[in-house]
Design an enzyme around this catalytic site. Structure first.
Site, PDB file in Angstrom:
ATOM      1  N   ALA A   1       0.866  -1.170   0.000  1.00 40.20           N
ATOM      2  CA  ALA A   1       0.000   0.000   0.000  1.00 40.20           C
ATOM      3  C   ALA A   1       0.904   1.223   0.000  1.00 40.20           C
ATOM      4  O   ALA A   1       2.055   1.157   0.432  1.00 40.20           O
ATOM      5  CB  ALA A   1      -0.898  -0.020   1.232  1.00 40.20           C
TER       6      ALA A   1
ATOM      7  N   GLY B   1       0.771  -4.958   1.093  1.00 37.58           N
ATOM      8  CA  GLY B   1      -0.461  -5.062   0.317  1.00 37.58           C
ATOM      9  C   GLY B   1      -0.268  -5.733  -1.035  1.00 37.58           C
ATOM     10  O   GLY B   1      -1.211  -6.300  -1.578  1.00 37.58           O
TER      11      GLY B   1
ATOM     12  N   GLU C   1      -0.369  -9.347  -0.261  1.00 33.59           N
ATOM     13  CA  GLU C   1      -1.751  -9.663   0.111  1.00 33.59           C
ATOM     14  C   GLU C   1      -2.663  -9.689  -1.114  1.00 33.59           C
ATOM     15  O   GLU C   1      -3.563 -10.529  -1.206  1.00 33.59           O
ATOM     16  CB  GLU C   1      -2.239  -8.641   1.145  1.00 33.59           C
ATOM     17  CG  GLU C   1      -1.443  -8.748   2.443  1.00 33.59           C
ATOM     18  CD  GLU C   1      -1.721  -7.605   3.397  1.00 33.59           C
ATOM     19  OE1 GLU C   1      -1.331  -6.459   3.079  1.00 33.59           O
ATOM     20  OE2 GLU C   1      -2.335  -7.845   4.442  1.00 33.59           O
TER      21      GLU C   1
ATOM     22  N   GLU D   1       5.254  -4.785   7.023  1.00 28.55           N
ATOM     23  CA  GLU D   1       4.527  -3.744   7.764  1.00 28.55           C
ATOM     24  C   GLU D   1       5.094  -3.501   9.159  1.00 28.55           C
ATOM     25  O   GLU D   1       5.042  -2.394   9.680  1.00 28.55           O
ATOM     26  CB  GLU D   1       3.036  -4.123   7.889  1.00 28.55           C
ATOM     27  CG  GLU D   1       2.265  -3.999   6.579  1.00 28.55           C
ATOM     28  CD  GLU D   1       2.230  -5.282   5.771  1.00 28.55           C
ATOM     29  OE1 GLU D   1       3.077  -6.176   5.981  1.00 28.55           O
ATOM     30  OE2 GLU D   1       1.335  -5.388   4.910  1.00 28.55           O
TER      31      GLU D   1
END
Ligand code: HXC
Length: 257
Positions: free
Chosen positions: A65, A108, A111, A131
């Site tokens: 992200a 992300g 993911e 993260e």
């Protein structure tokens, strides 16, 4: 339609989405995610499309992200959907999705790949959930899908330390279905997608449903789900066609009926 952060294409019943924010290693910002989900859902609704391929660049599938976009946000921003509303739509798609991963698939990005049904990795692929290094934890499902994919021990190590794994380790651990030379990645993804897209969409949807049930249900419920889905396939013309074609030693012609 022209998109800013993705490139799309449809060929031979396969929808292609290429993440295209090279200046940020395809970091998932609002714009990219909105475009990605919009096109993916449009492909999913189109029964002329039997499989979807999502890929990035040679350097990165997606480096996570967008950290710069998230940096100053608070609890309520994130909890209310914040910069990334709607990505859950991605998880409800019925069309099989293949992630073709080269380079970084981090946070992300990892993911997103795990939300897909199949991950095919280039030998250059690197997967990780870094993260923890940013003072947060996975937020697009990584803490749930990674342990289911590779087991608790390795998932815990990756999520707690941020260690990345390469393509070979990812294959050994069951995260990816196959590792291929980087130069062959798109070709292999295309072949796999076209193979899926050549089957009866009815059977493919049912198979994907059952595979997803396996991720979510206890064995006894999953088996019950399968029993019904299997029997339901016998209500289709495509089942008759598939089995007759076998008996008659010819190729089946599925009509999605
Ligand atoms: C914003 C990013 C980015 C990211 C890379 N960039 N990743 N920008 N968000 N996630 C930008 C860099 O700032 C840089 O921009 C450009 O892309 C190239 O990256 P470099 O760092 O210069 O490249 P390199 O040295 O090769 O290092 C590659 C890398 C590193 C190891 C992948 O970029 C990196 O660690 N990225 C962050 C990975 C990460 O922590 N991902 C998890 C994010 S959190 P400039 O402008 O400087 O050239 C997350 C949570 C998901 O994903 C859940 C949300 C709900």
């Amino acid at each position: 339609t022209e998109y800013t952060s993705i490139v799309t294409d449809v060929q031979n019943r396969v929808g292609y989405i290429t993440l295209n924010r090279p200046e940020a290693l395809n970091a998932l910002n609002s714009e990219l995610l909105t475009e990605l989900v919009e096109v993916a859902l449009r492909f999913d609704a189109d029964t002329e499309i039997g499989a979807i391929v999502i890929t990035g660049s040679e350097r990165a599938f997606a480096a996570g992200a967008d950290i710069k976009q998230m940096a100053e946000l608070g609890f309520s921003d994130m909890y209310l959907g914040g910069p990334f509303p709607g990505w859950q739509g991605f998880e409800r798609m019925r069309t099989p999705v293949i992630a073709a991963v080269a380079g970084f698939a981090l946070g992300g990005g990892c993911e997103l790949a795990m939300m897909c049904d199949i991950i095919i990795a280039a030998d250059t692929a690197k997967f990780g959930q870094p993260e923890i290094n940013l003072g947060v934890i996975p937020g697009f499902g990584g803490s749930q899908r990674l342990p289911r994919a590779i087991g608790k021990a390795k998932a815990a190590e990756m999520v707690l330390t941020g260690r990345m794994i390469g393509a070979e380790e990812a294959e050994r651990s069951g995260l990816v279905s196959r590792v291929v030379p980087a130069a062959d990645l798109l070709d292999e993804a295309r072949k796999t997608a076209e193979t899926i897209a050549s089957k009866s969409l009815l059977a493919v949807y049912a198979a994907k449903d059952a595979l997803q049930a396996a991720q979510e249900m206890p064995l006894s419920e999953g088996l019950r789900f399968e029993r019904h889905a299997f029997a339901a396939a016998f209500a289709t013309e495509d089942q008759k066609e598939g089995m007759r074609a076998f008996a008659e030693k010819r190729e089946p012609h599925f009509k999605n009926r």
